[in-house]
Design a protein around this motif. Structure first.
Motif, PDB file in Angstrom:
ATOM      1  N   THR A  21       0.846  -1.195   0.000  1.00 36.44           N
ATOM      2  CA  THR A  21       0.000   0.000   0.000  1.00 36.44           C
ATOM      3  C   THR A  21       0.885   1.250   0.000  1.00 36.44           C
ATOM      4  OG1 THR A  21      -0.060   0.087   2.429  1.00 36.44           O
ATOM      5  CG2 THR A  21      -1.768  -1.211   1.326  1.00 36.44           C
ATOM      6  N   ASP A  22       0.234   2.405  -0.228  1.00 37.60           N
ATOM      7  CA  ASP A  22       0.964   3.669  -0.160  1.00 37.60           C
ATOM      8  C   ASP A  22       0.160   4.655   0.677  1.00 37.60           C
ATOM      9  OD1 ASP A  22      -1.005   4.900  -1.779  1.00 37.60           O
ATOM     10  OD2 ASP A  22       0.079   4.393  -3.595  1.00 37.60           O
ATOM     11  N   LEU A  23       0.641   5.871   0.751  1.00 41.11           N
ATOM     12  CA  LEU A  23       0.017   6.845   1.655  1.00 41.11           C
ATOM     13  C   LEU A  23      -1.392   7.222   1.248  1.00 41.11           C
ATOM     14  CD1 LEU A  23       0.044   9.980   0.421  1.00 41.11           C
ATOM     15  CD2 LEU A  23       2.440   9.756   0.867  1.00 41.11           C
ATOM     16  N   HIS A  28      -0.396   0.399  -4.083  1.00 41.25           N
ATOM     17  CA  HIS A  28       0.383   1.210  -5.027  1.00 41.25           C
ATOM     18  C   HIS A  28       0.287   0.613  -6.430  1.00 41.25           C
ATOM     19  CE1 HIS A  28       4.023   2.896  -6.984  1.00 41.25           C
ATOM     20  NE2 HIS A  28       3.668   3.960  -6.294  1.00 41.25           N
TER      21      HIS A  28
ATOM     22  N   VAL C  14      18.943  11.289   0.389  1.00 42.23           N
ATOM     23  CA  VAL C  14      17.929  10.504  -0.317  1.00 42.23           C
ATOM     24  C   VAL C  14      16.588  11.212  -0.169  1.00 42.23           C
ATOM     25  CG1 VAL C  14      16.615   8.342  -0.302  1.00 42.23           C
ATOM     26  CG2 VAL C  14      19.087   8.282   0.002  1.00 42.23           C
ATOM     27  N   ARG C  15      15.858  11.352  -1.258  1.00 44.22           N
ATOM     28  CA  ARG C  15      14.509  11.911  -1.180  1.00 44.22           C
ATOM     29  C   ARG C  15      13.505  10.766  -1.149  1.00 44.22           C
ATOM     30  NH1 ARG C  15      11.908  16.806  -2.328  1.00 44.22           N
ATOM     31  NH2 ARG C  15      13.723  17.794  -3.282  1.00 44.22           N
ATOM     32  N   ARG C  17      10.492   8.509  -1.853  1.00 43.31           N
ATOM     33  CA  ARG C  17       9.575   8.332  -2.970  1.00 43.31           C
ATOM     34  C   ARG C  17       8.175   7.935  -2.485  1.00 43.31           C
ATOM     35  NH1 ARG C  17      13.556   4.546  -6.691  1.00 43.31           N
ATOM     36  NH2 ARG C  17      15.041   6.177  -7.249  1.00 43.31           N
ATOM     37  N   PHE C  18       7.216   8.236  -3.325  1.00 42.09           N
ATOM     38  CA  PHE C  18       5.815   7.954  -2.982  1.00 42.09           C
ATOM     39  C   PHE C  18       5.597   6.478  -2.660  1.00 42.09           C
ATOM     40  CE2 PHE C  18       1.261   7.528  -3.670  1.00 42.09           C
ATOM     41  CZ  PHE C  18       0.768   8.720  -3.165  1.00 42.09           C
ATOM     42  N   ASN C  19       6.159   5.606  -3.490  1.00 40.56           N
ATOM     43  CA  ASN C  19       5.925   4.171  -3.315  1.00 40.56           C
ATOM     44  C   ASN C  19       6.600   3.620  -2.063  1.00 40.56           C
ATOM     45  OD1 ASN C  19       8.590   4.469  -4.666  1.00 40.56           O
ATOM     46  ND2 ASN C  19       8.576   2.238  -4.471  1.00 40.56           N
ATOM     47  N   GLU C  20       7.454   4.388  -1.430  1.00 43.76           N
ATOM     48  CA  GLU C  20       8.139   3.912  -0.223  1.00 43.76           C
ATOM     49  C   GLU C  20       7.310   4.134   1.032  1.00 43.76           C
ATOM     50  OE1 GLU C  20      12.472   4.697  -2.328  1.00 43.76           O
ATOM     51  OE2 GLU C  20      11.707   6.139  -0.873  1.00 43.76           O
ATOM     52  N   THR C  21       6.167   4.806   0.865  1.00 41.48           N
ATOM     53  CA  THR C  21       5.258   5.006   1.992  1.00 41.48           C
ATOM     54  C   THR C  21       4.269   3.842   2.075  1.00 41.48           C
ATOM     55  OG1 THR C  21       3.654   6.206   0.636  1.00 41.48           O
ATOM     56  CG2 THR C  21       5.387   7.506   1.704  1.00 41.48           C
ATOM     57  N   GLY C  25       0.721   6.313   6.081  1.00 39.21           N
ATOM     58  CA  GLY C  25       1.067   7.654   5.621  1.00 39.21           C
ATOM     59  C   GLY C  25       2.525   7.996   5.849  1.00 39.21           C
ATOM     60  N   ILE C  26       3.308   7.016   6.263  1.00 40.01           N
ATOM     61  CA  ILE C  26       4.725   7.239   6.559  1.00 40.01           C
ATOM     62  C   ILE C  26       5.567   6.245   5.755  1.00 40.01           C
ATOM     63  CG2 ILE C  26       4.195   8.112   8.859  1.00 40.01           C
ATOM     64  CD1 ILE C  26       4.953   5.382  10.013  1.00 40.01           C
ATOM     65  N   PHE C  76       6.704  11.096   2.794  1.00 35.62           N
ATOM     66  CA  PHE C  76       6.866  11.312   1.355  1.00 35.62           C
ATOM     67  C   PHE C  76       7.550  12.648   1.076  1.00 35.62           C
ATOM     68  CE2 PHE C  76       4.536  13.155  -2.455  1.00 35.62           C
ATOM     69  CZ  PHE C  76       5.455  12.654  -3.367  1.00 35.62           C
ATOM     70  N   ASP C  77       8.538  12.625   0.226  1.00 27.93           N
ATOM     71  CA  ASP C  77       9.214  13.802  -0.307  1.00 27.93           C
ATOM     72  C   ASP C  77      10.223  14.406   0.672  1.00 27.93           C
ATOM     73  OD1 ASP C  77       9.213  14.914  -2.909  1.00 27.93           O
ATOM     74  OD2 ASP C  77       8.421  16.799  -2.136  1.00 27.93           O
TER      75      ASP C  77
ATOM     76  N   ARG D  17      19.156   1.512  -8.042  1.00 27.13           N
ATOM     77  CA  ARG D  17      19.541   0.918  -6.761  1.00 27.13           C
ATOM     78  C   ARG D  17      19.655  -0.601  -6.880  1.00 27.13           C
ATOM     79  NH1 ARG D  17      15.197   4.169  -2.938  1.00 27.13           N
ATOM     80  NH2 ARG D  17      16.190   6.218  -3.086  1.00 27.13           N
ATOM     81  N   GLU D  37       7.234   7.621 -11.496  1.00 29.23           N
ATOM     82  CA  GLU D  37       6.616   8.366 -10.403  1.00 29.23           C
ATOM     83  C   GLU D  37       7.581   9.396  -9.819  1.00 29.23           C
ATOM     84  OE1 GLU D  37       3.535   6.814  -7.287  1.00 29.23           O
ATOM     85  OE2 GLU D  37       5.528   6.162  -6.658  1.00 29.23           O
ATOM     86  N   ALA D  52       3.654  16.579  -2.466  1.00 32.44           N
ATOM     87  CA  ALA D  52       3.515  16.127  -1.071  1.00 32.44           C
ATOM     88  C   ALA D  52       2.490  16.971  -0.325  1.00 32.44           C
ATOM     89  CB  ALA D  52       4.870  16.176  -0.365  1.00 32.44           C
TER      90      ALA D  52
END
Lengths: 142, 142, 142, 142
Positions: A21-23, A28, C14-15, C17-21, C25-26, C76-77, D17, D37, D52
């Motif tokens: 899942t995502d935020l 996702h 490192v920024r 990414r959306f898919n890493e949430t 929501g974190i 995110f971000d 990565r 994305e 964000a």
């Protein structure tokens, strides 16, 4: 609406994992490619093809094209039905088509075109055994 | 060697997906945290706890600590047995411990400490029902 | 509090990414292992070591142990600073230690123990060049 | 060949990565959706749009369609150039198109159609500010 050829169809079940899942609180969109992949590995297994042993022998079926349509979100812990079938079977490539269902509802559809390559990443014709299996129904191998 | 408390243990099966491997040809080390997560969601389900309904109600169990030891690689399509048990049950936190087996062989062990938080991400005591379920054996809920 | 050896430390950005949430929501807790990995590849590069060329030559540094402590969520971000340093340098293994910062705030700490293996996945001693580079400060190679 | 509209184009750099590869030794095909994305988040930032802050305010741009063509593999540590542009701008949806380059070589192309939704996951018209920004060139906001 995408219609899958019935004689080629298998249904594979996947339960959505938390990390998929995502935020937005939903699955996702990249996770669907992972579900498709899990489904086609299982599709192959049900026809007597062990993708892992191909891969360890250097034969791969990389994705060369993918298409996805997202109609409705999947959520954490949903048990998804992934309808999977083969179409467009050619000498060096073929296509899997997919529908992802939650109960009666179609959440997403998609397709992936796969090419057959050897351990030097060169495109090669499929073996006769592979081509035969890709044309087989699920019950043939069971 | 890590010993899991028998009365808390459940065994959850996971099949390794293609995308969970890396260019070393083995399962990427971060994938094990995903397997642990899938295993504890199932552990909870077998004791009558639906983590998805908690999460949608704003109660979460985030990981606050994790430890992993990798002894032997897992590979694509392996069917892994994830032994999972609860230890160190306290008022606001507890720990899951894991062993990942392939047949008789232990591939990895690990633990994750989880804290209970509310929808404002504040640590809160677990409900009595949650604490009772976390102490329960697998067969209690079935 | 984890203190990194100053003479070994590099800071890698490192920024998120959306898919890493995830649906909380974190950033999902497994993503931190990915950040650690990206940071140590960059740490090596800044000392003249190209991990990709090792890997394509069959030399790998798999993670054999990992530890993580999560203090505060990343989102995110967010642009994260990953402090990275080497400790416990031995003949066949060593350890990276990490602190993930958002501005002045430490969000997480961790460490990964790496072993040196050859293309048959056997543990082998590090080359003298590798050992020397692992002891070097960032500015040595630049 | 896919041609991106020049006046909308931005180029975003992404380094591959380790975890984004798979046992074929190349980047896993689902990773490209992640690169797309990351590229479009950066595309928006360069035109003064902070995705964000939208997301935390409940406005999302979920992917409703995606298409990918894979021509040549990307590998670990490659620094990819992701050309990104907007097309098909409508009242509630628009499309990003992408080309992934390694030096002069085009490795993959793709597109994603995004819809604008509110915090109840209902499709809504884009704000005038969003529509204006989506039509803007990169240098407008800088």
């Amino acid at each position: 609406m995408l219609l899958l050829p019935e004689d080629s169809k298998s249904v594979v079940e996947v339960r959505v994992r938390f990390n998929e899942t995502d935020l937005m609180g939903i699955v996702h969109h990249a996770s669907y490619l992972v579900y498709f992949e899990a489904a086609r590995v299982e599709w192959l297994r049900r026809r007597g093809m062990n993708y892992a042993s191909w891969a360890s022998g250097g034969v791969h079926l990389p994705v060369v094209e993918a298409e996805l349509k997202y109609m409705s979100p999947a959520r954490f812990d949903d048990v998804l039905q992934i309808e999977t079938a083969v179409t467009d079977l050619r000498r060096v490539s073929f296509r899997f088509v997919y529908r992802i269902l939650l109960g009666d509802k179609c959440l997403a559809t998609g397709s992936t075109k796969l090419a057959c390559i050897n351990d030097k990443h060169k495109i090669v014709p499929m073996s006769a055994a592979m081509a035969a299996a890709l044309s087989a129904g699920e019950n043939v191998a069971n």
